[in-house]
Design a protein around this motif. Sequence first.
Motif, mmCIF file in Angstrom:
data_model
loop_
_atom_site.group_PDB
_atom_site.id
_atom_site.type_symbol
_atom_site.label_atom_id
_atom_site.label_comp_id
_atom_site.label_asym_id
_atom_site.label_seq_id
_atom_site.Cartn_x
_atom_site.Cartn_y
_atom_site.Cartn_z
ATOM 1 N N SER A 37 11.705 -1.852 -5.312
ATOM 2 C CA SER A 37 11.486 -0.605 -4.574
ATOM 3 C C SER A 37 11.101 -0.888 -3.130
ATOM 4 O O SER A 37 11.569 -0.201 -2.203
ATOM 5 C CB SER A 37 10.385 0.224 -5.256
ATOM 6 N N PHE A 38 10.272 -1.897 -2.910
ATOM 7 C CA PHE A 38 9.878 -2.241 -1.541
ATOM 8 C C PHE A 38 11.058 -2.798 -0.742
ATOM 9 O O PHE A 38 11.144 -2.586 0.471
ATOM 10 C CB PHE A 38 8.727 -3.240 -1.556
ATOM 11 N N ASP A 77 12.073 -1.240 2.680
ATOM 12 C CA ASP A 77 12.232 -2.041 3.901
ATOM 13 C C ASP A 77 13.550 -1.721 4.596
ATOM 14 O O ASP A 77 13.615 -1.607 5.828
ATOM 15 C CB ASP A 77 12.168 -3.536 3.575
ATOM 16 N N TYR A 122 5.198 4.352 1.840
ATOM 17 C CA TYR A 122 4.718 3.008 1.502
ATOM 18 C C TYR A 122 3.288 3.086 0.988
ATOM 19 O O TYR A 122 2.942 2.499 -0.047
ATOM 20 C CB TYR A 122 4.722 2.118 2.744
ATOM 21 N N ILE A 156 1.872 1.977 -2.716
ATOM 22 C CA ILE A 156 0.852 0.942 -2.883
ATOM 23 C C ILE A 156 -0.346 1.498 -3.641
ATOM 24 O O ILE A 156 -0.873 0.875 -4.574
ATOM 25 C CB ILE A 156 0.429 0.383 -1.508
ATOM 26 N N THR A 159 0.186 -0.450 -7.339
ATOM 27 C CA THR A 159 -0.306 -1.833 -7.321
ATOM 28 C C THR A 159 -1.463 -2.062 -8.281
ATOM 29 O O THR A 159 -1.755 -3.197 -8.645
ATOM 30 C CB THR A 159 -0.731 -2.243 -5.891
ATOM 31 N N PHE A 174 3.209 -7.286 -2.094
ATOM 32 C CA PHE A 174 3.133 -5.858 -2.423
ATOM 33 C C PHE A 174 2.487 -5.074 -1.284
ATOM 34 O O PHE A 174 1.991 -3.971 -1.487
ATOM 35 C CB PHE A 174 2.346 -5.651 -3.717
ATOM 36 N N ILE A 207 2.734 -3.462 2.868
ATOM 37 C CA ILE A 207 3.757 -2.775 3.655
ATOM 38 C C ILE A 207 4.677 -3.785 4.330
ATOM 39 O O ILE A 207 5.898 -3.611 4.371
ATOM 40 C CB ILE A 207 3.107 -1.846 4.704
ATOM 41 N N ARG A 254 9.215 -10.184 0.086
ATOM 42 C CA ARG A 254 9.326 -9.701 -1.292
ATOM 43 C C ARG A 254 9.800 -10.794 -2.242
ATOM 44 O O ARG A 254 9.768 -10.616 -3.458
ATOM 45 C CB ARG A 254 10.295 -8.516 -1.357
#
Length: 380
Positions: free
Chosen positions: A115-116, A120, A140, A144, A148, A236, A238, A242
């Motif tokens: 997902s990140f 990005d 974001y 998180i 997380t 994890f 911003i 990754r």
Amino acid sequence: MSSRTLPLLFINLGGEMLYILDQRLRAQNIPADKAKKVMNDIITTMFNKKFLEELFKPQELYSKKALRTVFDRLAHASIMRLNQASMDKLYDLMTMAFKYQVLLCPRPKDILLVSFNHMDAIKDFVKDTPSVLGQVDETYRQLIEMYTTLSSGEFQLIRQTLLIFFQDMHIRVSIFLKDKVQNSNGRFVLPTSGPVPYGSQVPCLIRMFSCSGEEVTRRQFSNGGNYTAALREGSFEIFGDRVTKLGTNMYSVSRPVETHMSGASKNSAQHTKVNVAPNPLAKEELNLLAMLMGGLEVQKPGNADNGFRVNLFATDEEEEEALISRPDDLSYGVINIQATKDQQANAELAKIMGEFTESGDQSPGSSSKGDDLLAMMDGL
């Protein structure tokens, strides 16, 4: 099923949609200013503040057709237009790409890293538009904050929920077929080698312990693959590495992408109806869709010169042929959901719609809450 799955499904499918549209806009030599406007308008709509506030509330997944309706609306949130066959193909590519990524995740928590990666890329699409960039950064922070701290068990529930959602989708994609990661029946080929999940050891050793917890014997065995240890865990935050490539743009190398119904799916589609069982939360889901999508105003071009059509096929003839040959059960018309006419029947919905809509009058109606929406969706 996990009630935290919907935001991840939406963001990842949205990221794949943007990858595909960016590739097609370039392939069709759409002027840079128009292409940029398309991407900015879609991303602005995706990350609408009120939309995301509702999206991040714990809830079950939408039905497949309801989710498809949301993405139909998103894809047409700018001056770009897609015919139904191209929209079908776009949605097929989006769903199959993310399904493959979910299957390949070494551990359930890595779905968040995927997902990140999509986030990005989305951020990079709007890096020159500060107002939209702020909306993406806020998302974001929400991701998180929400994900997380979840346990491994909760991420496993999220993964299982996603796989259940995708389990009947077996569309063949040319990129996957050429790379030999998909069989001719549309099912994916999962590797038996590669890095093991972060925090795990390469399988090849059985250790036996006594009742007191002391190791007494060791036995080696052949693991049947070429496994390697994970070098490090993905970030994890911003900003960060990754590590995983899942969720990055597989269309960055220009090559044609085709989708085909597998033989088994094509035959069974004539006998299998999607979502035949009535959803006990149908009225609530439709009211939520109306509330969310009422604020997603589609930008209509001022004149014919401003708008343009994107074709995900090589020619118009191929697009027409795909529309004719696609099983009816897998084709979805574009549904325009409007806000409920009876504002007095739902004061909260009227309040939120008032915040969404800058202008426009709604005539009062006599229908009860949600009935007009249910009737509208019966035709799906």
